[in-house]
Design a protein around this motif. Structure first.
Motif, PDB file in Angstrom:
ATOM      1  N   TYR A   1       3.629  -4.730  -6.889  1.00 41.21           N
ATOM      2  CA  TYR A   1       2.663  -3.702  -6.512  1.00 41.21           C
ATOM      3  C   TYR A   1       2.292  -2.873  -7.729  1.00 41.21           C
ATOM      4  O   TYR A   1       3.001  -2.850  -8.747  1.00 41.21           O
ATOM      5  N   GLY A   2       1.163  -2.179  -7.626  1.00 35.86           N
ATOM      6  CA  GLY A   2       0.718  -1.274  -8.691  1.00 35.86           C
ATOM      7  C   GLY A   2       0.015  -2.005  -9.819  1.00 35.86           C
ATOM      8  O   GLY A   2       0.032  -3.238  -9.927  1.00 35.86           O
ATOM      9  N   ARG A   3      -0.606  -1.227 -10.690  1.00 33.58           N
ATOM     10  CA  ARG A   3      -1.327  -1.799 -11.824  1.00 33.58           C
ATOM     11  C   ARG A   3      -0.410  -2.553 -12.775  1.00 33.58           C
ATOM     12  O   ARG A   3      -0.790  -3.545 -13.397  1.00 33.58           O
ATOM     13  N   ASP A   4       0.811  -2.049 -12.909  1.00 30.91           N
ATOM     14  CA  ASP A   4       1.756  -2.668 -13.830  1.00 30.91           C
ATOM     15  C   ASP A   4       2.555  -3.786 -13.183  1.00 30.91           C
ATOM     16  O   ASP A   4       3.495  -4.318 -13.789  1.00 30.91           O
ATOM     17  N   LEU A   5       2.183  -4.129 -11.938  1.00 32.14           N
ATOM     18  CA  LEU A   5       2.848  -5.195 -11.188  1.00 32.14           C
ATOM     19  C   LEU A   5       4.368  -4.998 -11.171  1.00 32.14           C
ATOM     20  O   LEU A   5       5.147  -5.885 -11.524  1.00 32.14           O
TER      21      LEU A   5
ATOM     22  N   HIS B   1       0.833  -1.219   0.000  1.00 30.30           N
ATOM     23  CA  HIS B   1       0.000   0.000   0.000  1.00 30.30           C
ATOM     24  C   HIS B   1       0.857   1.254   0.000  1.00 30.30           C
ATOM     25  O   HIS B   1       0.571   2.216  -0.735  1.00 30.30           O
ATOM     26  N   LEU B   2       1.909   1.261   0.816  1.00 31.67           N
ATOM     27  CA  LEU B   2       2.771   2.436   0.880  1.00 31.67           C
ATOM     28  C   LEU B   2       3.559   2.621  -0.421  1.00 31.67           C
ATOM     29  O   LEU B   2       3.758   3.750  -0.880  1.00 31.67           O
ATOM     30  N   LEU B   3       3.991   1.524  -1.028  1.00 34.39           N
ATOM     31  CA  LEU B   3       4.686   1.613  -2.317  1.00 34.39           C
ATOM     32  C   LEU B   3       3.760   2.131  -3.408  1.00 34.39           C
ATOM     33  O   LEU B   3       4.157   2.938  -4.261  1.00 34.39           O
ATOM     34  N   GLU B   4       2.508   1.681  -3.381  1.00 30.55           N
ATOM     35  CA  GLU B   4       1.542   2.133  -4.391  1.00 30.55           C
ATOM     36  C   GLU B   4       1.234   3.618  -4.216  1.00 30.55           C
ATOM     37  O   GLU B   4       1.120   4.358  -5.207  1.00 30.55           O
TER      38      GLU B   4
END
Length: 500
Positions: A459-463, A355-358
């Motif tokens: 993480y994120g949409r782009d993994l 979550h923090l990375l995103e």
């Protein structure tokens, strides 16, 4: 078979059974003692690798905010004597966010006591708070203890003990200042009286009415006048301009929880904390020490003004669960499992990390001052778990976990010497690294007293993938806890000191 021969045969069997049972229990005890001794030897060997060369410049640490005097007393004895005419609540389905009267105090304490969970609550009734303090003072002097308290001073003391140069941002009375080593620099004005925190300590197995404490812990009450306003921020900011620390630690913000501020005042104070964090150069690492928070709005404000600007977070299992719920579902939690499985804790740490990375990935383009979290440290009764991003500024992750585990025992037992016979081992010889099916298992052994491994977090949409190192150190749990208040501050500071 005659009755006499039958009785003789039964007696012989009973004696043999008792003898075999004694032999077996002795074998198990010796086996446990041997395993503990081997594990302790391994932890000490890892810790010894942290010794700094005599000619190495000590790391510089700055930490804020606030200070207090801790009045520590046995919880069950105190409540039984003070509330001898009150009925102990037999049903506790929820905890109180703010304690306003005797009934709410007993309800709140019962809730956390039966769960063995640490708690820190505001007592809004100042008159009642003073009455509790006065009653405690007239109890036997041997039964109460006064200590210097507050997250920041306790962490400052630990950093100093670990060989760091320390700047502390806090307002103190002239009575408390001598309790700090003169080498610790103080950024803050002198105040007439220090805030007092009542520390209701209890041990594992303590009984209060129908409740039995599953582990040693504490329940903290405060009615602070100074700490909620974190007034040392300005003095600390000025001192930092010339100090240039390698590490800046922010703590004590839980004092703002459920406290009555004028509209917008708390946000302005947190804005000052934010400005202090973002004014630090990139080679100064920022750390935020979590605590027992209740108010969702304050946690949301911390997510806005503090979390985006730190490199590292420290917390216990209760605080981890609370943060994970806020980040994932936008709500807070109360008491959780006081001794969670390692796999469960690691999964929660991964969720918080992601979550923090995103958040950083989405917002850093608009706010270049944001920092990407690179370290998480969770301390529990039974183990220490540390995440660090591979090739980040954080070093010695394995040694930091070992150091934190040993500090936990030494602090809670109030002894620098660790006696294997006074140790309770809670962990098994191995553990799963995740609650997911077929997750790898790690062994705790003489060859690997602090298991470490590397994995990729997506993480994120782009993994996007980032490589992290995870280390887990078993804690040699103190059989007879002497002090739990302040343990987390000492544990977290010792782990940070090892990674500078």
């Amino acid at each position: 078979m005659s009755p006499m021969r039958y009785m003789g045969w039964m007696t012989g069997c009973s004696v043999l059974t008792v003898f075999v049972s004694i032999i077996w229990q002795t074998f198990l005890t010796l086996q446990t003692l041997s395993r503990t001794t081997v594990l302790l030897t391994g932890l000490l060997a890892i810790e010894s690798s942290l010794k700094r060369p005599a000619d190495e410049t000590p790391p510089k640490v700055a930490i804020g905010y606030g200070a207090c005097t801790d009045l520590q007393i046995n919880a069950t004895e105190f409540l039984n004597r003070y509330y001898k005419n009150y009925k102990i609540p037999t049903v506790t389905t929820s905890a109180r966010d703010v304690v306003k009267n005797e009934d709410e105090l007993l309800q709140s304490f019962a809730y956390y006591f039966q769960n063995g969970a640490a708690a820190e609550r505001v007592m809004a009734n100042g008159t009642l708070f003073k009455q509790l303090i006065e009653f405690a003072k007239v109890m036997d002097k041997e039964r109460i203890h006064w200590y210097m308290g507050g997250n920041a001073p306790l962490m400052a003391m630990r950093f100093f003990m670990e060989g760091a140069e320390v700047l502390l941002g806090a307002h103190m009375s002239k009575k408390m200042r001598p309790l700090l080593p003169k080498e610790i620099r103080l950024a803050g004005v002198e105040i007439p009286d220090d805030d007092i925190h009542i520390i209701l300590e209890y041990m594992a197995g303590d009984v209060w009415g129908p409740y039995v404490a599953p582990r040693a812990n504490r329940y903290i009450l405060h009615n602070d006048k100074n700490n909620p306003h974190i007034r040392a921020v300005e003095e600390m900011t000025n001192a930092l301009k010339l100090y240039h620390p390698q590490l800046l630690v922010v703590s004590g913000l839980q004092m703002m929880d459920m406290f009555s501020f004028n509209p917008g005042e708390r946000e302005k104070r947190l804005q000052q904390v934010k400005m202090q964090l973002i004014s630090q150069p990139s080679d100064t690492r920022n750390h935020f020490e979590m605590a027992s928070y209740v108010e969702l709005k304050l946690l949301q404000e911390l997510r806005q003004f503090v979390l985006p600007y730190v490199d590292s977070l420290g917390m216990n299992e209760q605080e981890l669960s609370n943060l994970q719920q806020v980040l994932t579902h936008g709500r807070t939690t109360l008491a959780t499992d006081c001794n969670p499985r390692i796999a469960h804790t690691l999964d929660q740490m991964r969720q918080v990390f992601i979550h923090l990375l995103e958040d950083y990935s989405v917002e850093s383009r608009c706010d270049p001052k944001r920092r990407r979290v690179s370290r998480l440290h969770v301390h529990t009764l039974a183990y220490q778990a540390i995440f660090t991003i591979v090739d980040s500024q954080w070093k010695n992750t394995q040694a930091a976990a070992a150091k934190a585990a040993l500090t936990a025992h030494r602090y809670v037992c109030k002894s620098q010497f660790i006696n294997p016979e006074s140790v309770l081992q809670v962990l098994d010889d191995s553990f799963a690294t995740s609650m997911q099916e077929n997750a790898p298992r790690m062994r705790i052994s003489a060859a690997s007293p602090v298991p470490c491994w590397k994995e990729h977090v997506q993480y994120g949409r782009d993994l996007e993938r980032i490589k992290v190192e995870i280390c887990v150190a078993p804690v040699l749990v103190c059989r007879e806890a002497r002090k739990t208040a302040g343990a987390g501050d000492n544990i977290s500071a010792s782990g940070l000191a090892a990674q500078l």
